[in-house]
Motif scaffolding. Structure first.
Motif, PDB file in Angstrom:
ATOM      1  N   ARG A  58       0.846  -1.195   0.000  1.00 18.77           N
ATOM      2  CA  ARG A  58       0.000   0.000   0.000  1.00 18.77           C
ATOM      3  C   ARG A  58       0.881   1.245   0.000  1.00 18.77           C
ATOM      4  NH1 ARG A  58      -5.108  -0.745  -1.319  1.00 18.77           N
ATOM      5  NH2 ARG A  58      -5.689   1.088  -0.098  1.00 18.77           N
ATOM      6  N   ARG A  59       0.609   2.144  -0.922  1.00 18.89           N
ATOM      7  CA  ARG A  59       1.380   3.382  -1.028  1.00 18.89           C
ATOM      8  C   ARG A  59       0.427   4.565  -1.065  1.00 18.89           C
ATOM      9  NH1 ARG A  59       6.665   2.893  -2.831  1.00 18.89           N
ATOM     10  NH2 ARG A  59       6.592   5.014  -3.644  1.00 18.89           N
ATOM     11  N   GLU A  60       0.881   5.688  -0.557  1.00 18.09           N
ATOM     12  CA  GLU A  60       0.158   6.950  -0.706  1.00 18.09           C
ATOM     13  C   GLU A  60       0.781   7.676  -1.892  1.00 18.09           C
ATOM     14  OE1 GLU A  60      -0.774  11.166   1.590  1.00 18.09           O
ATOM     15  OE2 GLU A  60       0.779   9.816   2.342  1.00 18.09           O
ATOM     16  N   PRO A  61       0.058   7.779  -3.017  1.00 19.25           N
ATOM     17  CA  PRO A  61       0.644   8.433  -4.195  1.00 19.25           C
ATOM     18  C   PRO A  61       1.198   9.818  -3.872  1.00 19.25           C
ATOM     19  CG  PRO A  61      -1.384   7.335  -4.811  1.00 19.25           C
ATOM     20  CD  PRO A  61      -1.289   7.274  -3.304  1.00 19.25           C
ATOM     21  N   MET A  62       2.429  10.022  -4.285  1.00 16.81           N
ATOM     22  CA  MET A  62       3.136  11.283  -4.088  1.00 16.81           C
ATOM     23  C   MET A  62       3.229  11.657  -2.601  1.00 16.81           C
ATOM     24  SD  MET A  62       1.797  13.388  -7.436  1.00 16.81           S
ATOM     25  CE  MET A  62       2.994  14.721  -7.326  1.00 16.81           C
ATOM     26  N   GLY A  72       9.160   8.625  -1.268  1.00 18.10           N
ATOM     27  CA  GLY A  72       9.590   7.509  -2.104  1.00 18.10           C
ATOM     28  C   GLY A  72       9.482   7.900  -3.565  1.00 18.10           C
ATOM     29  N   TRP A  73       9.659   6.910  -4.437  1.00 12.60           N
ATOM     30  CA  TRP A  73       9.554   7.217  -5.863  1.00 12.60           C
ATOM     31  C   TRP A  73       8.169   7.777  -6.189  1.00 12.60           C
ATOM     32  CZ3 TRP A  73       5.816   4.056  -8.037  1.00 12.60           C
ATOM     33  CH2 TRP A  73       5.616   2.793  -7.469  1.00 12.60           C
ATOM     34  N   THR A  74       8.130   8.665  -7.154  1.00 14.03           N
ATOM     35  CA  THR A  74       6.897   9.347  -7.526  1.00 14.03           C
ATOM     36  C   THR A  74       6.051   8.457  -8.426  1.00 14.03           C
ATOM     37  OG1 THR A  74       8.025  11.473  -7.399  1.00 14.03           O
ATOM     38  CG2 THR A  74       5.924  11.418  -8.597  1.00 14.03           C
ATOM     39  N   GLU A  75       4.860   8.098  -7.971  1.00 12.92           N
ATOM     40  CA  GLU A  75       3.973   7.229  -8.738  1.00 12.92           C
ATOM     41  C   GLU A  75       3.398   7.975  -9.942  1.00 12.92           C
ATOM     42  OE1 GLU A  75       3.683   7.989  -5.573  1.00 12.92           O
ATOM     43  OE2 GLU A  75       3.850   6.164  -4.379  1.00 12.92           O
TER      44      GLU A  75
END
Length: 215
Positions: A58-62, A72-75
């Motif tokens: 699970r990631r929070e975009p941007m 982290g890396w930019t989605e």
């Protein structure tokens, strides 16, 4: 408001509601505090195409997706793999190893490299991508028939994907109905898909299409 992380075939990044089938990145190019892009549009030459769901991550975009609350890396998001290839990306070895191995293997076959590696692909692509300063070559309507399916071209600000001897106009929502290639005759056409990726397509790599291409 949607985040500015949707990529068009020219490699430009927009804020639109449509997300698409794939994600990917060019490194860290956003401010996690404001969830907006920095002035730069890439942080490294490896521009990749990833799946949107992988191992229940699970990631929070941007947002802040690294340990310690760091960015982290930019989605980034793409309509489909055809669009991502046109923008200068290639499959990711972490979440799409089989596809990445296929792409790099066909790259090696195409250019006579016995032991091809992803950085070799990235180095070539970075010189060809429109968004990183490449100059898209001109192409004439009669030459379109010799290009592989999955190649994208531009007529001004309009992008078209080539498939089965037809051209499909691109949008963030999907593709329009196919038109005959001769409809583009006498137009100032340019190749959007980098030459390296076109060569890989010619050697049998089959990109994933948005379902609208089948209608």
């Amino acid at each position: 408001m949607p985040l500015q992380n949707r990529v068009d075939p020219f490699g430009a990044i927009h804020a639109v509601p449509e997300r698409g089938l794939f994600t990917g990145n060019r490194g860290i190019i956003h401010d996690p505090q404001t969830r907006t892009l920095l002035k730069k549009r890439w942080a490294l030459p490896a521009w990749i195409i990833c799946v949107c769901a992988f191992r229940n991550v699970r990631r929070e975009p941007m947002g802040r997706n690294r340990p310690g609350g760091k960015a982290g890396w930019t989605e980034l998001f793409f309509l489909d793999e055809v669009t991502a290839l046109a923008a200068g990306h290639r499959p990711c070895f972490f979440c799409r190893r089989e596809r990445a191995t296929d792409f790099v293997g066909r790259f090696g076959e195409a250019f006579g490299i016995d032991e091809p590696r992803a950085p070799m692909v990235d180095k070539r692509l970075h010189k060809e991508r429109l968004a990183s300063g490449g100059r898209p070559p001109a192409v004439t309507a009669p030459e379109l028939g010799d290009l592989p399916d999955g190649t994208m071209i531009a007529d001004g600000d309009n992008a078209f994907a080539l498939r089965a001897g037809k051209a499909l106009k691109w949008s963030f929502a999907g593709y329009a109905s196919p038109i005959a290639l001769d409809r583009l005759a006498d137009r100032p056409l340019r190749l959007l898909t980098p030459t390296t990726s076109i060569t890989v397509l010619k050697h049998g790599f089959t990109p994933a299409w948005h379902p609208s291409a089948d209608t």
